[in-house]
Design a protein around this motif. Structure first.
Motif, PDB file in Angstrom:
ATOM      1  N   ALA A 182     -14.477  -6.901   4.678  1.00  0.00           N
ATOM      2  CA  ALA A 182     -14.641  -7.848   5.782  1.00  0.00           C
ATOM      3  C   ALA A 182     -13.338  -8.580   6.100  1.00  0.00           C
ATOM      4  CB  ALA A 182     -15.745  -8.833   5.446  1.00  0.00           C
ATOM      5  N   SER A 183     -12.658  -9.026   5.068  1.00  0.00           N
ATOM      6  CA  SER A 183     -11.405  -9.730   5.341  1.00  0.00           C
ATOM      7  C   SER A 183     -10.269  -9.064   4.578  1.00  0.00           C
ATOM      8  CB  SER A 183     -11.529 -11.194   4.906  1.00  0.00           C
ATOM      9  OG  SER A 183     -11.786 -11.222   3.524  1.00  0.00           O
ATOM     10  N   VAL A 184      -9.425  -8.362   5.307  1.00  0.00           N
ATOM     11  CA  VAL A 184      -8.260  -7.740   4.693  1.00  0.00           C
ATOM     12  C   VAL A 184      -7.065  -8.632   5.021  1.00  0.00           C
ATOM     13  CG1 VAL A 184      -6.774  -5.712   4.670  1.00  0.00           C
ATOM     14  CG2 VAL A 184      -9.237  -5.442   4.914  1.00  0.00           C
ATOM     15  N   SER A 185      -6.362  -9.101   3.997  1.00  0.00           N
ATOM     16  CA  SER A 185      -5.245 -10.016   4.248  1.00  0.00           C
ATOM     17  C   SER A 185      -4.108  -9.276   4.958  1.00  0.00           C
ATOM     18  CB  SER A 185      -4.742 -10.608   2.938  1.00  0.00           C
ATOM     19  OG  SER A 185      -4.020  -9.620   2.225  1.00  0.00           O
ATOM     20  N   GLU A 186      -3.273 -10.022   5.636  1.00  0.00           N
ATOM     21  CA  GLU A 186      -2.149  -9.428   6.355  1.00  0.00           C
ATOM     22  C   GLU A 186      -1.205  -8.709   5.395  1.00  0.00           C
ATOM     23  OE1 GLU A 186      -1.091  -8.517   9.479  1.00  0.00           O
ATOM     24  OE2 GLU A 186      -3.227  -8.934   9.647  1.00  0.00           O
ATOM     25  N   SER A 187      -1.039  -9.261   4.178  1.00  0.00           N
ATOM     26  CA  SER A 187      -0.094  -8.623   3.251  1.00  0.00           C
ATOM     27  C   SER A 187      -0.645  -7.289   2.746  1.00  0.00           C
ATOM     28  CB  SER A 187       0.261  -9.566   2.098  1.00  0.00           C
ATOM     29  OG  SER A 187      -0.821  -9.669   1.219  1.00  0.00           O
ATOM     30  N   VAL A 188      -1.963  -7.223   2.536  1.00  0.00           N
ATOM     31  CA  VAL A 188      -2.579  -5.958   2.107  1.00  0.00           C
ATOM     32  C   VAL A 188      -2.501  -4.933   3.232  1.00  0.00           C
ATOM     33  CG1 VAL A 188      -4.826  -4.893   1.643  1.00  0.00           C
ATOM     34  CG2 VAL A 188      -4.096  -6.893   0.334  1.00  0.00           C
ATOM     35  N   ARG A 189      -2.856  -5.381   4.436  1.00  0.00           N
ATOM     36  CA  ARG A 189      -2.797  -4.498   5.600  1.00  0.00           C
ATOM     37  C   ARG A 189      -1.358  -3.993   5.783  1.00  0.00           C
ATOM     38  NH1 ARG A 189      -2.019  -5.481  10.943  1.00  0.00           N
ATOM     39  NH2 ARG A 189      -2.983  -3.950  12.323  1.00  0.00           N
ATOM     40  N   ALA A 250      -3.481  -2.852  -3.305  1.00  0.00           N
ATOM     41  CA  ALA A 250      -3.805  -3.063  -1.881  1.00  0.00           C
ATOM     42  C   ALA A 250      -5.028  -2.238  -1.483  1.00  0.00           C
ATOM     43  CB  ALA A 250      -2.603  -2.688  -1.012  1.00  0.00           C
ATOM     44  N   LEU A 251      -5.053  -0.976  -1.910  1.00  0.00           N
ATOM     45  CA  LEU A 251      -6.187  -0.115  -1.566  1.00  0.00           C
ATOM     46  C   LEU A 251      -7.472  -0.645  -2.194  1.00  0.00           C
ATOM     47  CD1 LEU A 251      -6.531   2.662  -0.005  1.00  0.00           C
ATOM     48  CD2 LEU A 251      -6.896   3.637  -2.268  1.00  0.00           C
ATOM     49  N   LEU A 252      -7.349  -1.103  -3.450  1.00  0.00           N
ATOM     50  CA  LEU A 252      -8.523  -1.631  -4.153  1.00  0.00           C
ATOM     51  C   LEU A 252      -9.119  -2.830  -3.423  1.00  0.00           C
ATOM     52  CD1 LEU A 252      -7.220  -1.339  -7.820  1.00  0.00           C
ATOM     53  CD2 LEU A 252      -9.182  -0.131  -6.858  1.00  0.00           C
ATOM     54  N   SER A 253      -8.256  -3.656  -2.848  1.00  0.00           N
ATOM     55  CA  SER A 253      -8.790  -4.865  -2.225  1.00  0.00           C
ATOM     56  C   SER A 253      -9.267  -4.629  -0.783  1.00  0.00           C
ATOM     57  CB  SER A 253      -7.753  -5.998  -2.263  1.00  0.00           C
ATOM     58  OG  SER A 253      -6.703  -5.711  -1.374  1.00  0.00           O
ATOM     59  N   ALA A 254      -8.849  -3.534  -0.160  1.00  0.00           N
ATOM     60  CA  ALA A 254      -9.185  -3.332   1.255  1.00  0.00           C
ATOM     61  C   ALA A 254     -10.453  -2.505   1.482  1.00  0.00           C
ATOM     62  CB  ALA A 254      -8.013  -2.684   1.982  1.00  0.00           C
ATOM     63  N   PHE A 255     -10.846  -1.690   0.503  1.00  0.00           N
ATOM     64  CA  PHE A 255     -11.970  -0.769   0.739  1.00  0.00           C
ATOM     65  C   PHE A 255     -12.949  -0.799  -0.425  1.00  0.00           C
ATOM     66  CE2 PHE A 255      -8.301   0.879   3.031  1.00  0.00           C
ATOM     67  CZ  PHE A 255      -8.817   1.058   4.301  1.00  0.00           C
ATOM     68  N   ASP A 256     -14.231  -0.547  -0.104  1.00  0.00           N
ATOM     69  CA  ASP A 256     -15.210  -0.445  -1.190  1.00  0.00           C
ATOM     70  C   ASP A 256     -14.989   0.876  -1.945  1.00  0.00           C
ATOM     71  OD1 ASP A 256     -16.344   1.600   0.314  1.00  0.00           O
ATOM     72  OD2 ASP A 256     -17.963   0.372   1.088  1.00  0.00           O
TER      73      ASP A 256
END
Ligand code: ADP
Ligand code: MG
Length: 329
Positions: A182-189, A250-256
Motif C-alpha cells: 500500500a505504501s512504498v517509500s520513495e527511497s524503496v521505489r 527494497a524488494l522485501l518491503s515493496a511486495f508481498d
C-alpha cells in the motif's frame, strides 16, 4: 547536424586504448587483436516502449544500452574492450544525445571500453550496441556445461528490476499480476527503479568464474527462462528452492511474498549471473565472489530430468505460471 552529434558522442565516449589504432572518424575502425585470445562478440538492441518506458531519461538509456551488452560478456567470462553504437533518433536533439552519451560513457570509463564506431540515423528511438571483448581460448563460460549434481547459484539479488518496472510510471506491462504494498517509500521505489535503469554488469564476477563454473548465463529474461537455457544446452534439468532466492531489502518491503516470488522467478532485466558449479568447490568460490563486491547465493541443483522445477520449504513443487519475457508471444 548528424556529424555534430557523432562528434559529441566521440568526445564523451572515446577512451584511449593502445589496441585502437583507428577509432571513430574513418570508414571502419582498425583494432589490434591480442594473440592467444578469442574475441567474444555480442549485440543487443533496446527499443523505446519495448525495452524501456518512453519516459526513461536519456542518461539511463545510454547506461543500460551498454550495461546489457557488458552483461553478455560477463556471462562468457570475457574482458570488454571495444563497442560500436547504432543510434536511431526521432530528431537531432543535442541535449538528449549529450545526456545519453554521459550515461554510456560512465560505464565505458569504468570498464575501459572504447567506443570505436557506429551509425546514426533518423527514425523511432532505437539503440543497438555491439560489444567485443577477449577471452583466452578454452576459458569461456558457456551455457552447455552443467552436469547432474552441480549446485546452481546466482549473484546479487533477483526481482529488483522487475519490481522497479511495476513501480515506474508508464510501466510497460503487468504480466504477472503484481500486488504492490500500500505504501512504498520513495527511497524503496527509487532503489528498485535504479536497478531497472542502471544494472551493474558483473564483469569481475564472470572473470572469477573462469575455470570454476560449469555453465553460466546472465539473467535478462527471468531466472526460470534463463535457467531453462542452461538446462536445454546441457540436456539436464534444474530444481530451485523458492525460499533461497536472494531478495533485496527494497524488494522485501515493496511486495508481498507471492508477488515477490513471481518477480524473482519470472521477472527479467536483473543482469545477475546464474551459474552452476561443483558443490565441493562452492565455499571457496562464494568467498571469492563476496570479496569481489558482489556475492552469490546457492539456489538449487542440477538434476537429470529436463525442465526447471521450483520447490517450497517442504520440498513440494510450486507451479509457476509465468516463466519469463518472450518476444513475439
Ligand atoms: P559512413 O557513411 O562511412 O558509414 P558515417 O558518417 O556513418 O560514415 O560515420 C562516420 C564515422 O562516425 C564512422 O567512423 C562511424 O563509425 C562513426 N559513427 C557514426 N555514428 C556513430 C555513433 N552513433 N557512435 C559512434 N560512432 C559513430
Ligand atoms: Mg554509416
Amino acid at each position: 547536424m548528424e556529424f555534430d552529434l557523432v562528434e559529441l558522442i566521440r568526445r564523451r565516449c572515446e577512451i584511449a586504448r593502445e589496441d585502437v589504432r583507428l577509432g571513430i572518424g574513418d570508414d571502419a575502425a582498425l583494432l589490434a587483436v591480442p594473440s592467444g585470445q578469442l574475441l567474444a562478440m555480442s549485440t543487443d538492441t533496446l527499443v523505446s516502449g519495448v525495452h524501456f518506458p518512453q519516459a526513461t531519461s536519456a542518461h539511463a538509456i545510454g547506461w543500460k544500452a551498454l550495461a546489457v551488452n557488458l552483461s553478455d560478456l560477463a556471462a562468457m567470462g570475457a574482458t570488454p574492450a571495444w563497442a560500436t553504437l547504432a543510434l536511431t533518433l526521432p530528431s537531432a536533439d543535442r541535449a538528449w544525445v549529450s545526456d545519453f552519451a554521459d550515461g554510456f560513457a560512465a560505464l565505458a570509463q569504468e570498464f575501459k571500453l572504447a567506443l570505436v564506431g557506429g551509425d546514426t540515423t533518423q527514425g523511432p528511438l532505437c539503440v543497438t550496441v555491439t560489444i567485443i571483448g577477449f577471452v583466452p581460448d578454452g576459458a569461456a563460460l558457456v551455457r552447455s556445461g552443467a552436469r547432474t549434481g552441480d549446485a546452481i547459484f546466482v549473484t546479487g539479488t533477483l526481482g529488483d528490476a522487475a519490481g522497479g518496472l511495476r513501480l515506474s510510471s508508464g510501466a510497460l506491462r503487468d504480466d504477472i499480476g503484481a500486488t504492490v504494498a500500500a505504501s512504498v517509500s520513495e527511497s524503496v521505489r527509487g532503489a528498485l527503479i535504479e536497478r531497472l535503469q542502471r544494472p551493474r554488469p558483473r564483469i569481475a564476477q564472470g572473470l572469477l568464474l573462469r575455470g570454476r563454473a560449469t555453465a553460466c548465463i546472465d539473467v535478462s529474461d527471468g531466472l526460470l527462462a534463463d535457467l531453462g537455457h542452461i538446462g536445454a544446452a546441457g540436456r539436464v534439468g534444474a530444481e530451485i528452492d523458492a525460499e533461497s532466492l536472494p531478495a533485496s531489502s527494497a524488494l522485501l518491503s515493496a511486495f508481498d511474498a507471492p508477488t515477490r516470488q513471481r518477480l524473482q522467478l519470472g521477472g527479467g532485466d536483473d543482469y545477475e549471473l546464474c551459474f552452476t558449479a561443483n558443490d565441493d568447490d562452492a565455499d571457496v568460490l562464494l568467498g571469492d565472489l563476496a570479496r569481489s563486491g558482489c556475492g552469490a547465493t546457492r539456489i538449487g541443483r542440477i538434476v537429470a530430468e529436463p525442465g526447471v522445477r521450483v520447490r517450497d520449504r517442504q520440498g513440494t513443487e510450486i507451479v509457476v505460471a509465468h516463466s519469463g519475457w518472450q518476444h513475439f508471444s
